[in-house]
Design a protein around this motif. Structure first.
Motif, PDB file in Angstrom:
ATOM      1  N   LYS A 160     -36.840  -7.568   7.777  1.00  0.00           N
ATOM      2  CA  LYS A 160     -36.748  -9.484   8.044  1.00  0.00           C
ATOM      3  C   LYS A 160     -37.031  -9.658   9.344  1.00  0.00           C
ATOM      4  CE  LYS A 160     -36.855  -9.360   3.186  1.00  0.00           C
ATOM      5  NZ  LYS A 160     -38.423  -9.399   2.295  1.00  0.00           N
ATOM      6  N   LYS A 206     -40.067 -15.477   2.886  1.00  0.00           N
ATOM      7  CA  LYS A 206     -39.272 -14.660   1.947  1.00  0.00           C
ATOM      8  C   LYS A 206     -39.345 -13.562   2.839  1.00  0.00           C
ATOM      9  CE  LYS A 206     -41.611 -16.146  -2.308  1.00  0.00           C
ATOM     10  NZ  LYS A 206     -42.111 -15.642  -3.432  1.00  0.00           N
ATOM     11  N   LYS A 244     -35.143 -13.913   8.367  1.00  0.00           N
ATOM     12  CA  LYS A 244     -33.958 -13.761   8.266  1.00  0.00           C
ATOM     13  C   LYS A 244     -32.960 -15.293   8.032  1.00  0.00           C
ATOM     14  CE  LYS A 244     -33.927  -9.781  11.920  1.00  0.00           C
ATOM     15  NZ  LYS A 244     -32.324  -9.989  12.617  1.00  0.00           N
ATOM     16  N   GLU A 245     -31.855 -14.812   6.883  1.00  0.00           N
ATOM     17  CA  GLU A 245     -31.113 -15.980   6.505  1.00  0.00           C
ATOM     18  C   GLU A 245     -30.994 -17.052   7.997  1.00  0.00           C
ATOM     19  OE1 GLU A 245     -27.196 -15.213   4.148  1.00  0.00           O
ATOM     20  OE2 GLU A 245     -28.770 -14.250   3.006  1.00  0.00           O
ATOM     21  N   ASP A 246     -30.666 -16.500   9.357  1.00  0.00           N
ATOM     22  CA  ASP A 246     -31.016 -16.960   9.714  1.00  0.00           C
ATOM     23  C   ASP A 246     -31.562 -17.641  10.379  1.00  0.00           C
ATOM     24  OD1 ASP A 246     -30.697 -14.866  11.089  1.00  0.00           O
ATOM     25  OD2 ASP A 246     -29.058 -14.899  12.308  1.00  0.00           O
TER      26      ASP A 246
END
Length: 333
Positions: A237, A253, A256-258
């Motif tokens: 990611k 998708k 990254k989460e952050d």
């Protein structure tokens, strides 16, 4: 395919300083929204008057962008200028007249820029697909000496959009990025900026099979063939996904989460944002050293340039979605 070479200006590109400015000019115009058939070449368009903060440019080369045909099709008619409209955002040419409040530019300067500060909100009635156009000084920059006019004309809207998106995303050295649509105007510059200006740790980009080597030549460490791979399913990611093609759900998708998704085609859900370029000649000036030393190269489609008489053909080609980089109009009489 590769980035276009930088070359010296040819004699056909020069404009004699002090030449008399005519009252009428040739320009492509349309008086209704629709397909390419609404376009016509008019040889009796009045040369636009300039405001105090503007300069008049003798247009040498121009470029087409997707916003040009979307505008012609009426996508943002509620905020458009009145008819008749002369299309064209990107311009490269020579200053032939300056307004009383112009501080830096002078007659004879070779300049380039995106002539519409707010691209979708009241764009200029008289654009760059004409012999002359009036532009605010703040939207222009001096053309790099190592670029010819056609090469310079393809840069402004695309490179400014790429730059503003990266700035808004807080991109910085050591971060990774995935560019969707890496062979397009904005995408090709997002790759180069991320790699050569910001110092990205990794640059990945998508294109069709035949353009993968081009992506690598621009600075992509990882070229993804979107016809064979689903980038959103890759295990890796990215800190930033720059979506230049309109795949917002898939882009989300791959981040990254952050991380953050930058979208320029349509709305995107958090952690992402959609934006429309606010054109600024200062962006071009800031990036000038990277353009002049060859770190960043313009990418103009191999079928370019189209002569001024073939603007309709240029639009038809652009609207196929198959162009690599920018579609250039040159020479302009």
């Amino acid at each position: 395919m590769s980035a276009v070479p930088q070359s010296a200006s040819s004699p056909t590109e020069t404009f004699t300083a002090g030449a008399k400015i005519p009252l009428k000019m040739k320009a492509w115009v349309y008086e209704d929204f629709g397909d390419v058939n609404v376009l016509r070449l008019d040889e009796t368009v009045s040369v636009p008057e300039i405001r105090d903060d503007q300069v008049l440019i003798k247009v040498i080369a121009a470029a087409l962008n997707p916003v040009d045909y979307k505008r012609r099709q009426g996508w943002f008619k509620a905020t458009d200028s009145p008819f008749p409209i002369v299309p064209g955002y990107d311009v490269a040419g020579v200053v032939v007249k300056v307004g009383s409040k112009v501080k830096i530019l002078k007659e004879g300067d070779e300049v380039y820029g995106d002539i519409n500060e707010a691209g979708l909100n009241n764009p200029k009635q008289f654009g760059s697909l004409a012999e002359y156009t009036a532009v605010e000084e703040k939207l222009l920059a001096i053309k790099p000496a190592n670029f010819d006019f056609p090469s310079a004309a393809g840069l402004p809207l695309a490179i400014e959009t790429a730059y503003e998106g990266l700035e808004r995303a807080g991109f910085s050295s050591g971060k990774s990025i995935l560019v969707l649509g890496g062979a397009g105007g904005v995408g090709s510059h997002a790759i180069q900026l991320a790699k050569h200006v910001y110092g990205a740790s990794k640059v990945a980009a998508t294109s069709s099979t035949g353009k993968l080597e081009l992506l690598k030549s621009l600075g992509a460490d990882f070229a993804i063939d979107y016809t064979k791979e689903n980038f959103e399913e890759l295990p890796e990611k990215f800190d930033v996904v720059y979506d230049a093609v309109g795949l917002e759900e898939k882009a989300a998708k791959a981040v990254k989460e952050d991380g953050v998704v930058v979208a320029i085609v349509g709305p995107v859900s958090p952690p992402g944002f959609f934006f429309v370029l606010t054109a600024d000649g200062a962006y071009l000036t800031k990036l000038a050293p990277f353009l002049e030393n060859g770190k960043i190269k313009p990418l103009n489609d191999p079928k370019s340039p189209f002569p001024f008489s073939k603007v309709v053909d240029a639009f038809i080609y652009l609207e196929t979605g198959r162009a690599t980089g920018k579609v250039i109009i040159f020479p302009i009489p």
